[in-house]
Design an enzyme around this catalytic site. Structure first.
Site, PDB file in Angstrom:
ATOM      1  N   SER A  29       0.820  -1.212   0.000  1.00  0.00           N
ATOM      2  CA  SER A  29       0.000   0.000   0.000  1.00  0.00           C
ATOM      3  C   SER A  29       0.849   1.255   0.000  1.00  0.00           C
ATOM      4  CB  SER A  29      -0.869   0.029   1.266  1.00  0.00           C
ATOM      5  OG  SER A  29      -1.737  -1.059   1.306  1.00  0.00           O
ATOM      6  N   HIS A  53      -0.663  -2.751  -7.438  1.00  0.00           N
ATOM      7  CA  HIS A  53      -1.469  -2.445  -6.251  1.00  0.00           C
ATOM      8  C   HIS A  53      -2.963  -2.604  -6.560  1.00  0.00           C
ATOM      9  CE1 HIS A  53      -2.547   0.749  -2.968  1.00  0.00           C
ATOM     10  NE2 HIS A  53      -2.708  -0.481  -2.540  1.00  0.00           N
ATOM     11  N   GLU A 104      -3.254   0.028  -9.424  1.00  0.00           N
ATOM     12  CA  GLU A 104      -2.283   1.120  -9.482  1.00  0.00           C
ATOM     13  C   GLU A 104      -0.918   0.474  -9.792  1.00  0.00           C
ATOM     14  OE1 GLU A 104      -1.686   3.080  -5.643  1.00  0.00           O
ATOM     15  OE2 GLU A 104      -1.672   5.034  -6.617  1.00  0.00           O
ATOM     16  N   ASN A 147      -3.023   5.926  -1.640  1.00  0.00           N
ATOM     17  CA  ASN A 147      -3.014   6.059  -0.177  1.00  0.00           C
ATOM     18  C   ASN A 147      -2.460   7.385   0.322  1.00  0.00           C
ATOM     19  OD1 ASN A 147      -4.339   3.744   0.783  1.00  0.00           O
ATOM     20  ND2 ASN A 147      -2.625   2.535   0.005  1.00  0.00           N
TER      21      ASN A 147
HETATM   22  N1  CAA Z   1     -16.782 -11.084  -3.787  1.00  0.00           N
HETATM   23  C1  CAA Z   1     -17.974 -11.229  -4.370  1.00  0.00           C
HETATM   24  N2  CAA Z   1     -19.045 -10.492  -4.041  1.00  0.00           N
HETATM   25  C2  CAA Z   1     -18.903  -9.574  -3.062  1.00  0.00           C
HETATM   26  C3  CAA Z   1     -17.666  -9.367  -2.403  1.00  0.00           C
HETATM   27  C4  CAA Z   1     -16.573 -10.170  -2.799  1.00  0.00           C
HETATM   28  N3  CAA Z   1     -15.369 -10.050  -2.245  1.00  0.00           N
HETATM   29  N4  CAA Z   1     -17.829  -8.381  -1.481  1.00  0.00           N
HETATM   30  C5  CAA Z   1     -19.102  -7.977  -1.558  1.00  0.00           C
HETATM   31  N5  CAA Z   1     -19.756  -8.695  -2.504  1.00  0.00           N
HETATM   32  C6  CAA Z   1     -21.144  -8.577  -2.913  1.00  0.00           C
HETATM   33  C7  CAA Z   1     -22.074  -8.600  -1.715  1.00  0.00           C
HETATM   34  O1  CAA Z   1     -22.325  -9.913  -1.310  1.00  0.00           O
HETATM   35  C8  CAA Z   1     -23.298  -7.916  -2.266  1.00  0.00           C
HETATM   36  O2  CAA Z   1     -24.050  -8.858  -3.004  1.00  0.00           O
HETATM   37  P1  CAA Z   1     -25.676  -8.760  -3.031  1.00  0.00           P
HETATM   38  O3  CAA Z   1     -25.960  -7.477  -3.743  1.00  0.00           O
HETATM   39  O4  CAA Z   1     -26.075  -9.965  -3.809  1.00  0.00           O
HETATM   40  O5  CAA Z   1     -26.106  -8.788  -1.601  1.00  0.00           O
HETATM   41  C9  CAA Z   1     -22.721  -6.893  -3.247  1.00  0.00           C
HETATM   42  O6  CAA Z   1     -21.363  -7.301  -3.506  1.00  0.00           O
HETATM   43  C10 CAA Z   1     -22.714  -5.492  -2.690  1.00  0.00           C
HETATM   44  O7  CAA Z   1     -22.142  -5.523  -1.412  1.00  0.00           O
HETATM   45  P2  CAA Z   1     -22.767  -4.850  -0.138  1.00  0.00           P
HETATM   46  O8  CAA Z   1     -24.251  -4.790  -0.267  1.00  0.00           O
HETATM   47  O9  CAA Z   1     -22.189  -5.505   1.060  1.00  0.00           O
HETATM   48  O10 CAA Z   1     -22.175  -3.419  -0.085  1.00  0.00           O
HETATM   49  P3  CAA Z   1     -21.961  -2.252  -1.127  1.00  0.00           P
HETATM   50  O11 CAA Z   1     -23.069  -2.094  -2.082  1.00  0.00           O
HETATM   51  O12 CAA Z   1     -21.546  -1.127  -0.279  1.00  0.00           O
HETATM   52  O13 CAA Z   1     -20.687  -2.692  -2.024  1.00  0.00           O
HETATM   53  C11 CAA Z   1     -18.328  -2.398  -1.925  1.00  0.00           C
HETATM   54  C12 CAA Z   1     -19.546  -3.207  -1.456  1.00  0.00           C
HETATM   55  C13 CAA Z   1     -18.121  -2.578  -3.424  1.00  0.00           C
HETATM   56  C14 CAA Z   1     -17.146  -2.983  -1.180  1.00  0.00           C
HETATM   57  C15 CAA Z   1     -18.523  -0.887  -1.620  1.00  0.00           C
HETATM   58  O14 CAA Z   1     -18.941  -0.709  -0.290  1.00  0.00           O
HETATM   59  C16 CAA Z   1     -17.283  -0.073  -1.842  1.00  0.00           C
HETATM   60  O15 CAA Z   1     -16.930   0.252  -2.968  1.00  0.00           O
HETATM   61  N6  CAA Z   1     -16.612   0.282  -0.731  1.00  0.00           N
HETATM   62  C17 CAA Z   1     -15.370   1.078  -0.785  1.00  0.00           C
HETATM   63  C18 CAA Z   1     -14.240   0.142  -1.109  1.00  0.00           C
HETATM   64  C19 CAA Z   1     -12.948   0.884  -1.208  1.00  0.00           C
HETATM   65  O16 CAA Z   1     -12.835   2.095  -1.045  1.00  0.00           O
HETATM   66  N7  CAA Z   1     -11.898   0.121  -1.493  1.00  0.00           N
HETATM   67  C20 CAA Z   1     -10.557   0.653  -1.524  1.00  0.00           C
HETATM   68  C21 CAA Z   1      -9.917   0.471  -0.160  1.00  0.00           C
HETATM   69  S1  CAA Z   1      -8.310   1.150  -0.104  1.00  0.00           S
HETATM   70  C22 CAA Z   1      -7.354  -0.008  -0.848  1.00  0.00           C
HETATM   71  O17 CAA Z   1      -7.785  -1.065  -1.252  1.00  0.00           O
HETATM   72  C23 CAA Z   1      -5.913   0.344  -1.002  1.00  0.00           C
HETATM   73  C24 CAA Z   1      -5.040   0.150   0.159  1.00  0.00           C
HETATM   74  O18 CAA Z   1      -3.844   0.002  -0.066  1.00  0.00           O
HETATM   75  C25 CAA Z   1      -5.490   0.213   1.552  1.00  0.00           C
HETATM   76  P1  NAD Z   2      -3.936  -9.746   5.755  1.00  0.00           P
HETATM   77  O1  NAD Z   2      -3.506  -9.564   7.162  1.00  0.00           O
HETATM   78  O2  NAD Z   2      -5.379  -9.998   5.454  1.00  0.00           O
HETATM   79  O3  NAD Z   2      -3.124 -10.946   5.085  1.00  0.00           O
HETATM   80  C1  NAD Z   2      -1.723 -11.055   5.099  1.00  0.00           C
HETATM   81  C2  NAD Z   2      -1.395 -12.531   4.890  1.00  0.00           C
HETATM   82  O4  NAD Z   2       0.009 -12.641   4.675  1.00  0.00           O
HETATM   83  C3  NAD Z   2      -1.739 -13.402   6.097  1.00  0.00           C
HETATM   84  O5  NAD Z   2      -2.487 -14.529   5.671  1.00  0.00           O
HETATM   85  C4  NAD Z   2      -0.367 -13.807   6.657  1.00  0.00           C
HETATM   86  O6  NAD Z   2      -0.352 -15.089   7.239  1.00  0.00           O
HETATM   87  C5  NAD Z   2       0.479 -13.779   5.401  1.00  0.00           C
HETATM   88  N1  NAD Z   2       1.898 -13.595   5.641  1.00  0.00           N
HETATM   89  C6  NAD Z   2       2.499 -12.783   6.556  1.00  0.00           C
HETATM   90  N2  NAD Z   2       3.850 -12.912   6.468  1.00  0.00           N
HETATM   91  C7  NAD Z   2       4.096 -13.810   5.475  1.00  0.00           C
HETATM   92  C8  NAD Z   2       5.278 -14.348   4.896  1.00  0.00           C
HETATM   93  N3  NAD Z   2       6.493 -13.974   5.324  1.00  0.00           N
HETATM   94  N4  NAD Z   2       5.148 -15.248   3.881  1.00  0.00           N
HETATM   95  C9  NAD Z   2       3.926 -15.625   3.438  1.00  0.00           C
HETATM   96  N5  NAD Z   2       2.766 -15.134   3.948  1.00  0.00           N
HETATM   97  C10 NAD Z   2       2.861 -14.243   4.953  1.00  0.00           C
HETATM   98  O7  NAD Z   2      -3.424  -8.447   4.967  1.00  0.00           O
HETATM   99  P2  NAD Z   2      -4.001  -7.809   3.626  1.00  0.00           P
HETATM  100  O8  NAD Z   2      -5.047  -6.810   3.989  1.00  0.00           O
HETATM  101  O9  NAD Z   2      -4.295  -8.887   2.649  1.00  0.00           O
HETATM  102  O10 NAD Z   2      -2.740  -6.955   3.153  1.00  0.00           O
HETATM  103  C11 NAD Z   2      -1.662  -7.568   2.484  1.00  0.00           C
HETATM  104  C12 NAD Z   2      -0.870  -6.517   1.728  1.00  0.00           C
HETATM  105  O11 NAD Z   2      -1.722  -5.844   0.781  1.00  0.00           O
HETATM  106  C13 NAD Z   2      -0.260  -5.416   2.598  1.00  0.00           C
HETATM  107  O12 NAD Z   2       0.962  -5.017   2.035  1.00  0.00           O
HETATM  108  C14 NAD Z   2      -1.296  -4.293   2.489  1.00  0.00           C
HETATM  109  O13 NAD Z   2      -0.746  -3.030   2.737  1.00  0.00           O
HETATM  110  C15 NAD Z   2      -1.712  -4.440   1.036  1.00  0.00           C
HETATM  111  N6  NAD Z   2      -3.033  -3.918   0.710  1.00  0.00           N
HETATM  112  C16 NAD Z   2      -4.045  -4.018   1.604  1.00  0.00           C
HETATM  113  C17 NAD Z   2      -5.292  -3.530   1.261  1.00  0.00           C
HETATM  114  C18 NAD Z   2      -6.447  -3.628   2.212  1.00  0.00           C
HETATM  115  O14 NAD Z   2      -7.463  -2.970   2.001  1.00  0.00           O
HETATM  116  N7  NAD Z   2      -6.368  -4.422   3.258  1.00  0.00           N
HETATM  117  C19 NAD Z   2      -5.508  -2.970   0.005  1.00  0.00           C
HETATM  118  C20 NAD Z   2      -4.443  -2.901  -0.919  1.00  0.00           C
HETATM  119  C21 NAD Z   2      -3.196  -3.374  -0.540  1.00  0.00           C
END
Ligand code: CAA
Ligand code: NAD
Length: 278
Positions: free
Chosen positions: A115, A136, A148, A186
């Protein structure tokens, strides 16, 4: 293409699933069989849901049949592309890439789903910086359109092209950026989540109100606290630390409440409690 994924958590499981949905043979590794079993269960549920909606080519069994689960890194030797999705910790990722650089065939590309951690630093650890890149995916991987693509300092044009085309074959839209702390996604998202947490700490409003204001007022699909719980508070904290350290400015300082919740083991959805109970 033979596709490798390291980590069977929420991201690794999702990446493996979508790669298999796209017809690739996939190998997924995690450190314990129990984590692989849990990841497999999540993939099964997601495939069942997508099948019900007519969104799969082939049956869930056929797709699952293309994924092999392993605890042995040696199984990545003949992979063309390996995407790492383990814990957001630079030292742990660097050590893994050092090993992978020795195991994966010389032509193989190594990618990180990190991330925020510098792609260039991980590329150096791998010993093959030209064939290293950030790939990403967004959470939840089966539903989110973006990948990304982050080029490190030495990433070759060929590597960037192969990874871009692979993301497209997976039905995603790849968009590229350069290697700066938090990339684009992020750097912009996480300070907003951190600010929402700071609002909780300062008593500006209850979590439900903060989320409701951002959902209804800004048309966000999830409120920032629900999203932080969904991502994982440990991951959010790790990203904020990278932003703070890498960009220096005080505006990136992690909220003390975020730090305290992670110390208390409240990691959000994955631990059963964060700002909400699950
Ligand atoms: N696989 C298959 N289906 C899934 C699923 C999955 N993993 N997750 C949810 N669904 C389905 C649900 O079961 C639901 O199905 P039904 O309509 O049949 O009930 C449908 O998708 C819609 O889900 P929800 O009703 O629970 O909720 P929603 O309409 O809010 O949609 C969402 C879910 C698409 C996740 C939406 O809430 C959303 O876009 N949320 C924001 C997600 C976001 O911002 N992601 C980025 C996070 S940051 C990141 O990833 C980067 C990082 O490095 C941290
Ligand atoms: P998570 O905690 O759900 O899963 C991490 C997994 O990695 C666990 O199953 C753990 O057992 C395994 N693991 C840890 N150390 C390991 C090793 N040395 N070898 C093999 N497996 C190992 O975490 P996550 O949310 O899936 O995040 C994983 C990566 O993806 C992170 O770098 C996170 O920043 C990135 N990411 C997360 C998100 C999010 O929304 N959670 C979105 C985009 C990117």
């Amino acid at each position: 293409m033979k596709f490798g994924v390291i980590g069977a958590g929420q991201m690794g499981g999702g990446i493996a699933q979508v790669a298999a949905q796209s017809g690739f043979d996939v190998v997924v590794q995690d450190v314990q069989q129990a984590f692989l079993d849990r990841g497999r269960g999540v993939i099964e549920k997601s495939l069942a849901k997508l099948h019900e909606k007519g969104k799969l080519t082939g049956t869930p069994d056929e797709i699952l049949g293309r994924i092999r689960f392993t605890t042995d890194l040696a199984d990545f030797a003949d992979c063309d592309l390996v995407v790492e999705a383990i814990v957001e910790n630079e030292a742990v990722k660097a050590e893994l890439f050092r090993k992978l650089g020795e195991i994966v065939k010389p032509a193989g590309i190594l990618a990180s789903n990190t991330s925020s951690i510098p792609i260039t630093a991980l590329a150096s650890a791998s010993g093959r910086p030209e064939q290293f890149i950030g790939m990403h995916f967004m959470n939840p991987v089966p539903l989110m359109a973006l990948v990304e693509v982050i080029r490190g300092y030495s990433t070759s044009d060929e590597t960037a092209q192969i990874v871009t085309e692979t993301a497209q074959k997976m039905g995603k839209t790849p968009l590229s950026c350069n290697d700066f702390p938090g990339f684009v996604s992020n750097r912009i998202l996480m300070p907003m989540l951190n600010e929402a947490i700071q609002c909780v700490m300062e008593g500006v409003a209850e979590p439900e109100a903060i989320d409701g204001i951002m959902k209804l007022g800004m048309n966000h699909p999830m409120g920032p606290l629900t999203l932080a719980d969904f991502i994982g508070l440990d991951t959010c904290l790790a990203i904020m630390e990278v932003l703070h350290q890498g960009l220096g400015d005080d505006k990136y300082r992690p909220s003390p409440l975020l730090r305290k919740m992670v110390q208390a083991g409240l990691l959000g959805r994955k631990s059963g409690q964060g700002f909400y109970k699950y």
